[in-house]
Write a protein that holds these residues in place. Structure first.
Motif, PDB file in Angstrom:
ATOM      1  N   UNK A   8       0.835  -1.201   0.000  1.00 24.43           N
ATOM      2  CA  UNK A   8       0.000   0.000   0.000  1.00 24.43           C
ATOM      3  C   UNK A   8       0.873   1.255   0.000  1.00 24.43           C
ATOM      4  N   UNK A   9       1.941   1.269   0.764  1.00 25.99           N
ATOM      5  CA  UNK A   9       2.853   2.417   0.797  1.00 25.99           C
ATOM      6  C   UNK A   9       3.525   2.611  -0.562  1.00 25.99           C
ATOM      7  N   UNK A  10       3.888   1.529  -1.218  1.00 24.10           N
ATOM      8  CA  UNK A  10       4.499   1.606  -2.553  1.00 24.10           C
ATOM      9  C   UNK A  10       3.508   2.179  -3.555  1.00 24.10           C
ATOM     10  N   UNK A  11       2.256   1.756  -3.459  1.00 27.74           N
ATOM     11  CA  UNK A  11       1.225   2.269  -4.357  1.00 27.74           C
ATOM     12  C   UNK A  11       1.004   3.768  -4.119  1.00 27.74           C
ATOM     13  N   UNK A  12       1.036   4.191  -2.861  1.00 25.60           N
ATOM     14  CA  UNK A  12       0.887   5.609  -2.533  1.00 25.60           C
ATOM     15  C   UNK A  12       2.072   6.407  -3.067  1.00 25.60           C
ATOM     16  N   UNK A  13       3.259   5.837  -2.952  1.00 19.24           N
ATOM     17  CA  UNK A  13       4.460   6.507  -3.475  1.00 19.24           C
ATOM     18  C   UNK A  13       4.373   6.644  -4.986  1.00 19.24           C
ATOM     19  N   UNK A  14       3.923   5.581  -5.650  1.00 16.87           N
ATOM     20  CA  UNK A  14       3.775   5.625  -7.116  1.00 16.87           C
ATOM     21  C   UNK A  14       2.745   6.682  -7.495  1.00 16.87           C
ATOM     22  N   UNK A  15       1.631   6.733  -6.788  1.00 18.50           N
ATOM     23  CA  UNK A  15       0.594   7.725  -7.083  1.00 18.50           C
ATOM     24  C   UNK A  15       1.130   9.134  -6.861  1.00 18.50           C
ATOM     25  N   UNK A  16       1.895   9.340  -5.797  1.00 15.15           N
ATOM     26  CA  UNK A  16       2.464  10.659  -5.518  1.00 15.15           C
ATOM     27  C   UNK A  16       3.471  11.058  -6.588  1.00 15.15           C
ATOM     28  N   UNK A  17       4.301  10.098  -7.010  1.00 13.81           N
ATOM     29  CA  UNK A  17       5.288  10.375  -8.055  1.00 13.81           C
ATOM     30  C   UNK A  17       4.603  10.685  -9.390  1.00 13.81           C
ATOM     31  N   UNK A  18       3.528   9.963  -9.685  1.00 15.27           N
ATOM     32  CA  UNK A  18       2.790  10.221 -10.927  1.00 15.27           C
ATOM     33  C   UNK A  18       2.148  11.604 -10.880  1.00 15.27           C
ATOM     34  N   UNK A  19       1.595  11.975  -9.717  1.00 17.06           N
ATOM     35  CA  UNK A  19       0.996  13.300  -9.567  1.00 17.06           C
ATOM     36  C   UNK A  19       2.069  14.385  -9.695  1.00 17.06           C
ATOM     37  N   UNK A  20       3.228  14.134  -9.100  1.00 14.07           N
ATOM     38  CA  UNK A  20       4.340  15.084  -9.201  1.00 14.07           C
ATOM     39  C   UNK A  20       4.797  15.222 -10.647  1.00 14.07           C
ATOM     40  N   UNK A  21       4.863  14.107 -11.353  1.00 18.41           N
ATOM     41  CA  UNK A  21       5.267  14.134 -12.762  1.00 18.41           C
ATOM     42  C   UNK A  21       4.266  14.945 -13.580  1.00 18.41           C
ATOM     43  N   UNK A  22       2.976  14.730 -13.327  1.00 17.38           N
ATOM     44  CA  UNK A  22       1.952  15.489 -14.054  1.00 17.38           C
ATOM     45  C   UNK A  22       2.067  16.984 -13.753  1.00 17.38           C
ATOM     46  N   UNK A  23       2.315  17.325 -12.492  1.00 18.52           N
ATOM     47  CA  UNK A  23       2.478  18.733 -12.120  1.00 18.52           C
ATOM     48  C   UNK A  23       3.718  19.321 -12.787  1.00 18.52           C
ATOM     49  N   UNK A  24       4.808  18.561 -12.812  1.00 20.32           N
ATOM     50  CA  UNK A  24       6.037  19.015 -13.468  1.00 20.32           C
ATOM     51  C   UNK A  24       5.817  19.204 -14.963  1.00 20.32           C
ATOM     52  N   UNK A  25       5.133  18.260 -15.573  1.00 18.93           N
ATOM     53  CA  UNK A  25       4.846  18.364 -17.014  1.00 18.93           C
ATOM     54  C   UNK A  25       3.964  19.569 -17.303  1.00 18.93           C
ATOM     55  N   UNK A  26       2.979  19.826 -16.433  1.00 26.35           N
ATOM     56  CA  UNK A  26       2.086  20.980 -16.634  1.00 26.35           C
ATOM     57  C   UNK A  26       2.861  22.290 -16.511  1.00 26.35           C
ATOM     58  N   UNK A  27       3.717  22.379 -15.513  1.00 24.20           N
ATOM     59  CA  UNK A  27       4.534  23.587 -15.348  1.00 24.20           C
ATOM     60  C   UNK A  27       5.457  23.776 -16.545  1.00 24.20           C
ATOM     61  N   UNK A  28       6.039  22.676 -16.990  1.00 29.84           N
ATOM     62  CA  UNK A  28       6.937  22.739 -18.152  1.00 29.84           C
ATOM     63  C   UNK A  28       6.155  23.119 -19.403  1.00 29.84           C
ATOM     64  N   UNK A  29       4.952  22.619 -19.538  1.00 35.41           N
ATOM     65  CA  UNK A  29       4.153  22.907 -20.730  1.00 35.41           C
ATOM     66  C   UNK A  29       3.860  24.406 -20.841  1.00 35.41           C
TER      67      UNK A  29
END
Length: 170
Positions: A8-29
């Motif tokens: 469950x912690x790994x899944x939460x970490x993956x979800x957080x990293x994916x959200x961070x990636x989306x935020x980074x991509x949006x800022x970069x866009x």
């Protein structure tokens, strides 16, 4: 299953990293879009826009900057602006030197000033078209040239008249 909490912690970490990636991509866009709005052939009038986009890029985190796929266009625009600003400064300096030479000419031009007028004329003529346009006191040089030409004509006429008298006396 005894380590469900690890999963469950790994899944939460993956979800957080994916959200961070989306935020980074949006800022970069947003920066990618801003870069794409810059003209292909930038001029000095685009300096503020290029600076603003460069500041937007600099405000990104390193992770966000990694998603900016057209940074090379920003780098090219920034380099072009720097080159144009350097050229402008050089043009202004060259024009200023000639303007000062012209300003040093006396208002009451005599034949003794012919060399100074000629030097100022040569320096003006050596400027490129852009630099010549920056010389705002060219009219003073034109007037000095006309005065020297008139004085030289008068001198030649006076010498010719004097030679006639000398010849008549001799």
């Amino acid at each position: 299953v005894t380590n469900k909490d690890v999963l469950q912690k790994a899944q939460e970490t993956i979800a957080a990293l994916q959200a961070e990636k989306l935020a980074n991509e949006a800022a970069a866009q947003a920066v990618i879009d801003a870069i794409n709005t810059l003209p292909k052939d930038v001029t000095l009038t685009d300096a503020a826009a290029v600076q603003q986009v460069a500041e937007q890029y600099a405000a990104l985190t390193e992770a966000q900057q990694a998603f900016v796929t057209n940074k090379n266009l920003l780098d090219q625009a920034t380099a072009t602006i720097a080159k144009l600003q350097a050229e402008q400064a050089a043009n202004e300096a060259a024009a200023q030197a000639v303007s000062e030479k012209i300003a040093a000419l006396l208002k009451d031009i005599t034949l003794h000033d012919a060399t100074a007028v000629e030097e100022a004329t040569v320096q003006y003529e050596q400027l490129n078209e852009v630099q010549q346009a920056l010389v705002l006191n060219k009219a003073i040089l034109d007037a000095a040239q006309a005065t020297i030409a008139k004085l030289q004509e008068e001198k030649a006429a006076n010498e010719a008249a004097a030679n006639v008298v000398i010849d008549a006396i001799a």
